[in-house]
Design a protein around this motif. Structure first.
Motif, PDB file in Angstrom:
ATOM      1  N   UNK A   1       0.827  -1.214   0.000  1.00  0.00           N
ATOM      2  CA  UNK A   1       0.000   0.000   0.000  1.00  0.00           C
ATOM      3  C   UNK A   1       0.861   1.264   0.000  1.00  0.00           C
ATOM      4  N   UNK A   2       1.864   1.269  -0.858  1.00  0.00           N
ATOM      5  CA  UNK A   2       2.789   2.391  -0.879  1.00  0.00           C
ATOM      6  C   UNK A   2       2.392   3.503  -1.828  1.00  0.00           C
ATOM      7  N   UNK A   3       2.764   4.729  -1.477  1.00  0.00           N
ATOM      8  CA  UNK A   3       2.598   5.858  -2.389  1.00  0.00           C
ATOM      9  C   UNK A   3       3.835   5.966  -3.289  1.00  0.00           C
ATOM     10  N   UNK A   4       3.685   5.578  -4.531  1.00  0.00           N
ATOM     11  CA  UNK A   4       4.813   5.528  -5.464  1.00  0.00           C
ATOM     12  C   UNK A   4       4.732   6.606  -6.535  1.00  0.00           C
ATOM     13  N   UNK A   5       3.563   7.206  -6.679  1.00  0.00           N
ATOM     14  CA  UNK A   5       3.304   8.144  -7.767  1.00  0.00           C
ATOM     15  C   UNK A   5       2.155   9.052  -7.307  1.00  0.00           C
ATOM     16  N   UNK A   6       2.457  10.000  -6.407  1.00  0.00           N
ATOM     17  CA  UNK A   6       1.381  10.698  -5.699  1.00  0.00           C
ATOM     18  C   UNK A   6       1.366  12.214  -5.868  1.00  0.00           C
ATOM     19  N   UNK A   7       1.979  12.703  -6.922  1.00  0.00           N
ATOM     20  CA  UNK A   7       1.924  14.143  -7.169  1.00  0.00           C
ATOM     21  C   UNK A   7       0.753  14.476  -8.074  1.00  0.00           C
ATOM     22  N   UNK A   8       0.166  15.647  -7.980  1.00  0.00           N
ATOM     23  CA  UNK A   8       0.508  16.765  -7.090  1.00  0.00           C
ATOM     24  C   UNK A   8      -0.033  16.535  -5.679  1.00  0.00           C
ATOM     25  N   UNK A   9       0.613  17.195  -4.740  1.00  0.00           N
ATOM     26  CA  UNK A   9       0.176  17.128  -3.352  1.00  0.00           C
ATOM     27  C   UNK A   9      -0.945  18.132  -3.113  1.00  0.00           C
TER      28      UNK A   9
ATOM     29  N   UNK B   1      -2.443  18.116   0.347  1.00  0.00           N
ATOM     30  CA  UNK B   1      -2.390  18.328   1.792  1.00  0.00           C
ATOM     31  C   UNK B   1      -1.275  19.311   2.134  1.00  0.00           C
ATOM     32  N   UNK B   2      -1.601  20.317   2.930  1.00  0.00           N
ATOM     33  CA  UNK B   2      -0.588  21.290   3.352  1.00  0.00           C
ATOM     34  C   UNK B   2       0.500  20.609   4.183  1.00  0.00           C
ATOM     35  N   UNK B   3       0.124  19.634   4.997  1.00  0.00           N
ATOM     36  CA  UNK B   3       1.098  18.901   5.811  1.00  0.00           C
ATOM     37  C   UNK B   3       2.100  18.160   4.915  1.00  0.00           C
ATOM     38  N   UNK B   4       1.600  17.487   3.875  1.00  0.00           N
ATOM     39  CA  UNK B   4       2.496  16.773   2.964  1.00  0.00           C
ATOM     40  C   UNK B   4       3.375  17.735   2.174  1.00  0.00           C
ATOM     41  N   UNK B   5       2.872  18.900   1.854  1.00  0.00           N
ATOM     42  CA  UNK B   5       3.681  19.888   1.137  1.00  0.00           C
ATOM     43  C   UNK B   5       4.887  20.306   1.984  1.00  0.00           C
ATOM     44  N   UNK B   6       4.686  20.409   3.279  1.00  0.00           N
ATOM     45  CA  UNK B   6       5.790  20.743   4.181  1.00  0.00           C
ATOM     46  C   UNK B   6       6.789  19.590   4.245  1.00  0.00           C
ATOM     47  N   UNK B   7       6.262  18.367   4.400  1.00  0.00           N
ATOM     48  CA  UNK B   7       7.122  17.184   4.527  1.00  0.00           C
ATOM     49  C   UNK B   7       7.987  16.994   3.285  1.00  0.00           C
ATOM     50  N   UNK B   8       7.387  17.145   2.096  1.00  0.00           N
ATOM     51  CA  UNK B   8       8.110  16.870   0.861  1.00  0.00           C
ATOM     52  C   UNK B   8       8.800  18.085   0.266  1.00  0.00           C
ATOM     53  N   UNK B   9       8.772  19.204   0.957  1.00  0.00           N
ATOM     54  CA  UNK B   9       9.569  20.354   0.586  1.00  0.00           C
ATOM     55  C   UNK B   9       9.102  21.108  -0.642  1.00  0.00           C
ATOM     56  N   UNK B  10       9.993  21.926  -1.188  1.00  0.00           N
ATOM     57  CA  UNK B  10       9.629  22.792  -2.318  1.00  0.00           C
ATOM     58  C   UNK B  10       9.095  21.983  -3.500  1.00  0.00           C
ATOM     59  N   UNK B  11       8.146  22.575  -4.198  1.00  0.00           N
ATOM     60  CA  UNK B  11       7.484  21.883  -5.312  1.00  0.00           C
ATOM     61  C   UNK B  11       8.474  21.365  -6.355  1.00  0.00           C
ATOM     62  N   UNK B  12       9.502  22.116  -6.624  1.00  0.00           N
ATOM     63  CA  UNK B  12      10.483  21.708  -7.637  1.00  0.00           C
ATOM     64  C   UNK B  12      11.242  20.446  -7.228  1.00  0.00           C
ATOM     65  N   UNK B  13      11.336  20.174  -5.926  1.00  0.00           N
ATOM     66  CA  UNK B  13      12.065  19.002  -5.425  1.00  0.00           C
ATOM     67  C   UNK B  13      11.184  17.763  -5.292  1.00  0.00           C
ATOM     68  N   UNK B  14       9.889  17.916  -5.305  1.00  0.00           N
ATOM     69  CA  UNK B  14       8.965  16.801  -5.024  1.00  0.00           C
ATOM     70  C   UNK B  14       9.072  15.631  -5.991  1.00  0.00           C
ATOM     71  N   UNK B  15       9.347  15.828  -7.273  1.00  0.00           N
ATOM     72  CA  UNK B  15       9.475  14.668  -8.166  1.00  0.00           C
ATOM     73  C   UNK B  15      10.561  13.678  -7.721  1.00  0.00           C
ATOM     74  N   UNK B  16      11.548  14.154  -6.959  1.00  0.00           N
ATOM     75  CA  UNK B  16      12.599  13.267  -6.449  1.00  0.00           C
ATOM     76  C   UNK B  16      12.053  12.250  -5.451  1.00  0.00           C
ATOM     77  N   UNK B  17      10.864  12.509  -4.894  1.00  0.00           N
ATOM     78  CA  UNK B  17      10.273  11.606  -3.890  1.00  0.00           C
ATOM     79  C   UNK B  17       9.421  10.508  -4.520  1.00  0.00           C
TER      80      UNK B  17
END
Length: 190
Positions: free
Chosen positions: A67-75, A77-93
């Motif tokens: 039950x993993x999140x492997x392809x979950x963009x765009x975010x 949730x404001x909480x997840x946006x904080x956890x995964x950092x700047x939008x430009x960096x999120x594809x790395x996750x």
């Protein structure tokens, strides 16, 4: 930072497991939910293990994502946006962004009644792995949600889904493709 921690934990295990009777040539990565995202990202983005002179293709026998999140963009949730950092960096996750031929074999399990992580994450990653020629088995269990999937590993709750048995079969033969799992995504044992 959590990916660097995971890589360090894998490297320590690889270097020390023989002292505990384990085989460094038979290591599997496994995780549920965020742990599934970490396990698959560790296996697909080679940079994390490379920093420890390890390779997911050479030094892991396979990956089990639950039950993993492997392809979950765009975010959203404001909480997840904080956890995964700047939008430009999120594809790395996103583990799906690192699929290439030669990935370790993978078993991806999820529930059709998933209420936390869209089961489409599992299907999309499995499809991308197959398209790259990688070994993957994926199962979507009917009437199983996020918590029930991991609960099914406890013997008294094994009736919920044969997830534990699927993992044992995969660990025994990680490159065997169980066609019942691939074809119908119905949770039938292969």
């Amino acid at each position: 930072a959590f990916m660097h921690d995971a890589a360090a934990a894998f490297a320590w295990t690889h270097a020390n497991i023989a002292m505990f009777g384990g085989n460094p040539g038979r290591l599997f990565l496994m995780g549920h939910s965020a742990g599934g995202q970490i396990a698959t990202l560790l296996a697909l983005d080679r940079s994390y293990l490379r920093s420890h002179d390890l390779s997911p293709q050479r030094d892991s026998s396979g990956v089990i994502g639950l039950a993993g999140p492997y392809d979950f963009l765009p975010l959203h949730s404001e909480e997840l946006k904080i956890i995964f950092g700047p939008e430009a960096e999120r594809p790395r996750s996103q583990p799906i962004n690192y699929v290439t031929p030669g990935a370790p074999p993978m078993l991806l399990l999820a529930g059709r009644a998933e209420d936390t992580v869209d089961p489409g994450n599992t299907l999309r990653l499995a499809a991308r792995l197959r398209a790259a020629g990688d070994h993957v088995q994926d199962v979507l269990y009917p009437n199983i949600g996020h918590k029930a999937l991991i609960a099914a590993f406890a013997r008294p709750l094994g009736f919920l889904a044969p997830a534990r048995e699927a993992v044992v079969r995969f660990v025994e033969h990680p490159r065997r493709v169980e066609h019942a799992c691939r074809a119908g995504h119905d949770g039938a044992p292969g």
